[in-house]
Scaffold this motif. Structure first.
Motif, PDB file in Angstrom:
ATOM      1  N   HIS A 104      26.612  -8.113  23.670  1.00  0.00           N
ATOM      2  CA  HIS A 104      25.592  -9.168  23.579  1.00  0.00           C
ATOM      3  C   HIS A 104      26.027 -10.485  24.219  1.00  0.00           C
ATOM      4  N   PRO A 105      27.241 -11.009  23.936  1.00  0.00           N
ATOM      5  CA  PRO A 105      27.624 -12.260  24.607  1.00  0.00           C
ATOM      6  C   PRO A 105      27.812 -12.118  26.108  1.00  0.00           C
ATOM      7  N   MET A 106      28.105 -10.913  26.593  1.00  0.00           N
ATOM      8  CA  MET A 106      28.179 -10.710  28.037  1.00  0.00           C
ATOM      9  C   MET A 106      26.810 -10.946  28.670  1.00  0.00           C
ATOM     10  N   GLY A 107      25.747 -10.623  27.922  1.00  0.00           N
ATOM     11  CA  GLY A 107      24.403 -10.880  28.409  1.00  0.00           C
ATOM     12  C   GLY A 107      24.005 -12.328  28.295  1.00  0.00           C
ATOM     13  N   SER A 108      24.328 -12.949  27.157  1.00  0.00           N
ATOM     14  CA  SER A 108      23.881 -14.327  26.944  1.00  0.00           C
ATOM     15  C   SER A 108      24.660 -15.335  27.782  1.00  0.00           C
TER      16      SER A 108
ATOM     17  N   ALA B  56      35.393 -17.456  24.864  1.00  0.00           N
ATOM     18  CA  ALA B  56      34.011 -17.763  24.502  1.00  0.00           C
ATOM     19  C   ALA B  56      33.243 -16.483  24.168  1.00  0.00           C
ATOM     20  N   LEU B  57      33.512 -15.417  24.908  1.00  0.00           N
ATOM     21  CA  LEU B  57      32.882 -14.129  24.605  1.00  0.00           C
ATOM     22  C   LEU B  57      33.287 -13.641  23.218  1.00  0.00           C
ATOM     23  N   ALA B  58      34.571 -13.720  22.931  1.00  0.00           N
ATOM     24  CA  ALA B  58      35.079 -13.244  21.647  1.00  0.00           C
ATOM     25  C   ALA B  58      34.542 -14.057  20.481  1.00  0.00           C
ATOM     26  N   ALA B  59      34.379 -15.363  20.687  1.00  0.00           N
ATOM     27  CA  ALA B  59      33.869 -16.228  19.615  1.00  0.00           C
ATOM     28  C   ALA B  59      32.452 -15.829  19.220  1.00  0.00           C
ATOM     29  N   GLN B  60      31.639 -15.419  20.203  1.00  0.00           N
ATOM     30  CA  GLN B  60      30.296 -14.942  19.871  1.00  0.00           C
ATOM     31  C   GLN B  60      30.325 -13.530  19.300  1.00  0.00           C
ATOM     32  N   ALA B  61      31.188 -12.683  19.843  1.00  0.00           N
ATOM     33  CA  ALA B  61      31.223 -11.280  19.421  1.00  0.00           C
ATOM     34  C   ALA B  61      31.596 -11.128  17.950  1.00  0.00           C
TER      35      ALA B  61
END
Length: 384
Positions: free
Chosen positions: A268-272, A353-358
Motif C-alpha cells: 500500500h505505501p508503495m502505491g501512495s 518512509a515506506l516502513a513507517a506507513q506499512a
C-alpha cells in the motif's frame, strides 16, 4: 467464536453475462445509473461494451470518469457531487479496483453524508446505511473488488492509502464477464493476476483464516497457477480469461471475510508514496514475505506447493514449504513482473518512509507472523 461471511446478493459469471444487466436493473426497480469508469477504459471501448447494453433498452445513465489508477479523496468527493447532480439511484462500476473502489466510496457517502470528508471512512467506519446499489462489472482479473467489503482511497494530504472496511459497501450485484478482460494489456494481466494470487495466499495464511476460507483460497491458487500464463500469453483465449475471471472472484470471496497480511501492508505505501501499481507491488513482495512467514506456515506452504502443481513427494516439510516460495517466484518471473524496487525507481533512502506507513497499515496485523518496523525495513531492503 462466530465466523462471518458476507457475499453479494447475486452474481453472474460467464462470457457475455453483461447482457443480464437490464434484467438486473429492472428486478431491482432502478431508474437511472451513474456509470463509474476510467478514461482509459472509455478510450479503448471497454466501457462501451456495457453502456451499449444500456442503450439497447434505453436505460438512462451518466458517466463519471475522473478516476485515477490509485483513486483519491478528491476523486470520491467529485463523484459524490456527480451522483447527486445526475439524479441517479444506482451506480454501475466498470473497471478494475480503481473504478470499483471509487464507486464504493461514492455509494457509501451518498447514503451516509456524515462521512462526506471521506477520510473518516478509514478503517472500520461505523456507517449506518447500506451503500447506494452498486452493480460491479470487473475488467481485470485481480482485485476482486466486486465481491469485497474493502476499498482503498489515497488521502492526498497525508500521502497515505486509506484501507476502508465496511460491510455496507459490498456491491449488490457482481457481473463477472471475461469478455470485458480480453483487451487487457499483457503487463496489466500479469500484475492483476499476481494480485489475485497474493489475495489467495495471504487469505489462506492470515490469522483469521478458517476451514471455509481455506476452501476458497486453495481453489483460487490452483486456478491462477493454471490459467495466468495462458491469459498473459494468449489474451483472447477464453480458457485463460474465464479461468482467471472466476479465480480472482473466488479468492476475493474469502480474503474479504478473513483479512490479508504483510504483503498488502507493505504494498500500500508503495502505491501512495511512489504510485506503483498495486498488483506489481504485491507480486514483487510476495515471495520474500512468504519466506519471512515460513516458520509459522510450514504445513500450509507445503499444501500451496502441491496446489500449484509441485511434486513434493519425498520432501521434508521445510523443503515443501520452500518449494511453494520458489513456485510463486517462478510464476512471477514467468509473467514478467519486475523483481526489485530499484526497477520501480524506489531508492534505499525511501525505505524508512515506506516502513513507517506499512507498520500502521490495517492489513499488517493479519499477518501470521508478527513484525516490527525494523523488520519491515530489512524486508524492503531484501527486494531493493
Amino acid at each position: 467464536m462466530a465466523q462471518r461471511f458476507i457475499l453479494n446478493e447475486v452474481s453472474y459469471f460467464g462470457a457475455g453475462c453483461r447482457k443480464e444487466l437490464p434484467e438486473v436493473l429492472n428486478r431491482m426497480g432502478l431508474k437511472k445509473a451513474l456509470v463509474c469508469s476510467d478514461k482509459g477504459l472509455i478510450k479503448v471501448g471497454t466501457t462501451a461494451k456495457v453502456t451499449e447494453v444500456l442503450d439497447d433498452v434505453n436505460f438512462p445513465y451518466e458517466i463519471y470518469s475522473e478516476i485515477k489508477p490509485n483513486p483519491t479523496v478528491t476523486n470520491v468527493k467529485q463523484g459524490v457531487e456527480a451522483f447527486k447532480a445526475s439524479g441517479a439511484d444506482c451506480i454501475i462500476a466498470i473497471g478494475g479496483g480503481s473504478s470499483m473502489d471509487t464507486a464504493k466510496g461514492i455509494g457509501i457517502v451518498a447514503n451516509n453524508p456524515e462521512f462526506s470528508d471521506i477520510v473518516s471512512l478509514e478503517g472500520c467506519a461505523p456507517t449506518k446505511k447500506k451503500s447506494v446499489p452498486i452493480i460491479a462489472l470487473p475488467t481485470t482479473a485481480g482485485t476482486g473488488a466486486e465481491v469485497t467489503i474493502n476499498y482503498v482511497i489515497i488521502d492526498e494530504e497525508r500521502q497515505a492509502k486509506m484501507v476502508c472496511v465496511d460491510p455496507n459497501d459490498i456491491p449488490a450485484v457482481a457481473i463477472v464477464d471475461p469478455e470485458l478482460m480480453y483487451s487487457l494489456p499483457k503487463g496489466l494481466t500479469a500484475a492483476t493476476g499476481m494480485d489475485a494470487l497474493t489475495h489467495a495466499i495471504e487469505g489462506y495464511i492470515t490469522k483469521g483464516a478458517w476451514v471455509m476460507s481455506d476452501m476458497y483460497e486453495l481453489q483460487a491458487i490452483k486456478m491462477i497457477a493454471e490459467n495466468l500464463p495462458i491469459a498473459v500469453d494468449e489474451p483472447t483465449n477464453p480458457v485463460g480469461r474465464e479461468g482467471m475471471a472466476l479465480a480472482q472472484y473466488i479468492a476475493a470471496q474469502a480474503f474479504s471475510n478473513v483479512g490479508l497480511g504483510l504483503v498488502h501492508g507493505m504494498a500500500h505505501p508503495m502505491g501512495s508514496l511512489h504510485d506503483i501499481p498495486h498488483g506489481v507491488a504485491n507480486a514483487l513482495l510476495l515471495p520474500t514475505i512468504m519466506e519471512f512467514n515460513m516458520p509459522k506456515c510450514i504445513e500450509k506452504f507445503g499444501i500451496i506447493a502441491k496446489t500449484m502443481g509441485v511434486n513434493t513427494d519425498g520432501m521434508t516439510p521445510e523443503e515443501a514449504a520452500k518449494a511453494a516460495v520458489d513456485a510463486v517466484k517462478a510464476l512471477s518471473i514467468r509473467v514478467g513482473i519486475p523483481q526489485t524496487l530499484t526497477e520501480l525507481g524506489i531508492k534505499e533512502e525511501d525505505i524508512p518512509a515506506l516502513a513507517a506507513q506499512a507498520i500502521t497499515d490495517v492489513c499488517t496485523p493479519g499477518n501470521p507472523r508478527d513484525v516490527t518496523e525494523a523488520e519491515i525495513v530489512e524486508l524492503y531492503k531484501k527486494v531493493l
